[in-house]
Design a protein around this motif. Structure first.
Motif: not given
Length: 288
Positions: A180-202
Motif C-alpha cells: 500500500d502507499k505510505r503517503v497520499d498525494a499532496g504530502n511533502l516528502i523528504t528525498g535523498g540518501q539519508t532520512g528519505a520518506t518511505l513511499l511503499t514496498v515492493i
C-alpha cells in the motif's frame, strides 16, 4: 525384516503340519492357502522434514531521491508492477526551473570561453614579435583554461539538474507485488540518501526463497555424507527439495537448495538453509 518374518512363519507352519500327520484327526479342515512373494530391491530416498517460511528474493523500500510535494500516484495498492512502472510523481516545477537556470549558466560560460579563446588566438602571433609580453600571453592562456573549466563544471551541474528532474518520477526499481502507499498525494516528502520518506514496498514474486533452520546433528550428518561421497553438499550442488503448504496433503512444489549458512547459531544450535522455487502462478507468498 519382512523376509525373515515370512521365513519364520513358514517353518512354524511346517512343524504344525508334521504333528498333524502323526495323529490324523477325522474331519479336520484343510490348511489355509498361503501366498508367498519374492522380495523386491529398489532404491529408497530418505527425506528430512523442516519447517520454514517463504521470503522474497528481492525486497525494495521505495523512497524518493529528491524532496517535494507528491503530485500524483499511479498504481493500485497490492497490484503486480513491472520494473520501470511509474509509481509517484513529485511536483516537477522547481526542478524544471533549475534545469533552465543551469542551461543558461552553461551558455553564459561558453560565451566567456569564446572571448578568452579569441584573446589567446590574437596574442599568439603578437608574442612572437614581442608586441605582447610573455606574462600577458600566459595570463590570456590561463584565462582561457579557467573559462573552459568553468564550462565543464556548469555542464556537470546542468546534468545533475536534469537528473533531479528525472527523479521527480518515482518508478518501480524491480518487478513484483507492491504494497500500500505510505503517503497520499499532496504530502511533502523528504528525498535523498539519508532520512528519505518511505513511499511503499515492493517484493519480487518469481522465483521465491524458502528459508529454514536445520539442527546441528542433521548438519553434521550431511557433512559426513558429503565427505564419504554418499551425498553431495548443498553448498556445491543444488540438491532437490519439495515443500507443501498448510492446506496441502503432499509435497507438490519442487525446488532446489541454493544456500547453506557458514555458521551454526550458538544459541539455538541450528544452521540456516535456503531453497529456491519457481512461482510463476504467484501462489507462494512471502511469509507462508
Amino acid at each position: 525384516m519382512p523376509p525373515a518374518v515370512l521365513i519364520i512363519s513358514l517353518l512354524l507352519l511346517a512343524h504344525a503340519l508334521g504333528g498333524c500327520d502323526s495323529r490324523p484327526t477325522a474331519g479336520a479342515p484343510p490348511p489355509p492357502p498361503v501366498t508367498v512373494a519374492r522380495p523386491l530391491e529398489k532404491t529408497i530416498t530418505e527425506w528430512d522434514e523442516y519447517t520454514g517460511r517463504f521470503t522474497a528474493v528481492e525486497t525494495v523500500e521505495v523512497r524518493a531521491r529528491v524532496s517535494g510535494f507528491i503530485d500524483s500516484i499511479h498504481f493500485s495498492e497490492g497490484q503486480v508492477v513491472k520494473q520501470g512502472d511509474l509509481l509517484f510523481v513529485i511536483d516537477p516545477r522547481p526542478y524544471t526551473f533549475a534545469v533552465e537556470q543551469a542551461k543558461a549558466d552553461v551558455e553564459r560560460a561558453k560565451a566567456k570561453l569564446q572571448i578568452a579563446a579569441l584573446d589567446l588566438q590574437r596574442a599568439t602571433p603578437l608574442v612572437r614579435s614581442q608586441a605582447v609580453t610573455e606574462r600577458e600571453f600566459e595570463t590570456r592562456r590561463s584565462t582561457e583554461r579557467d573559462a573552459a573549466a568553468q564550462v565543464a563544471s556548469l555542464e556537470a551541474a546542468s546534468k545533475q539538474a536534469e537528473l533531479n528532474l528525472e527523479w521527480t518520477q518515482v518508478r518501480a526499481p524491480i518487478a513484483g507485488r507492491i504494497s500500500d502507499k505510505r503517503v497520499d498525494a499532496g504530502n511533502l516528502i523528504t528525498g535523498g540518501q539519508t532520512g528519505a520518506t518511505l513511499l511503499t514496498v515492493i517484493v519480487s514474486i518469481d522465483p521465491i526463497h524458502f528459508v529454514f533452520d536445520g539442527s546441528e546433528a542433521d548438519f553434521l550428518r550431511y557433512m559426513r555424507l558429503s565427505a564419504t561421497g554418499a551425498r553431495p553438499s548443498s553448498r556445491d550442488v543444488q540438491n532437490p527439495v519439495a515443500v507443501r503448504l498448510a492446506d496441502e496433503p503432499d509435497f507438490r512444489h519442487q525446488g532446489r537448495m541454493n544456500f547453506v549458512d557458514n555458521v551454526v547459531n550458538p544459541k539455538s544450535g541450528t544452521i540456516r538453509g535456503r531453497a529456491v522455487f519457481d512461482n510463476k502462478d504467484g501462489l507462494l507468498t512471502p511469509g507462508y
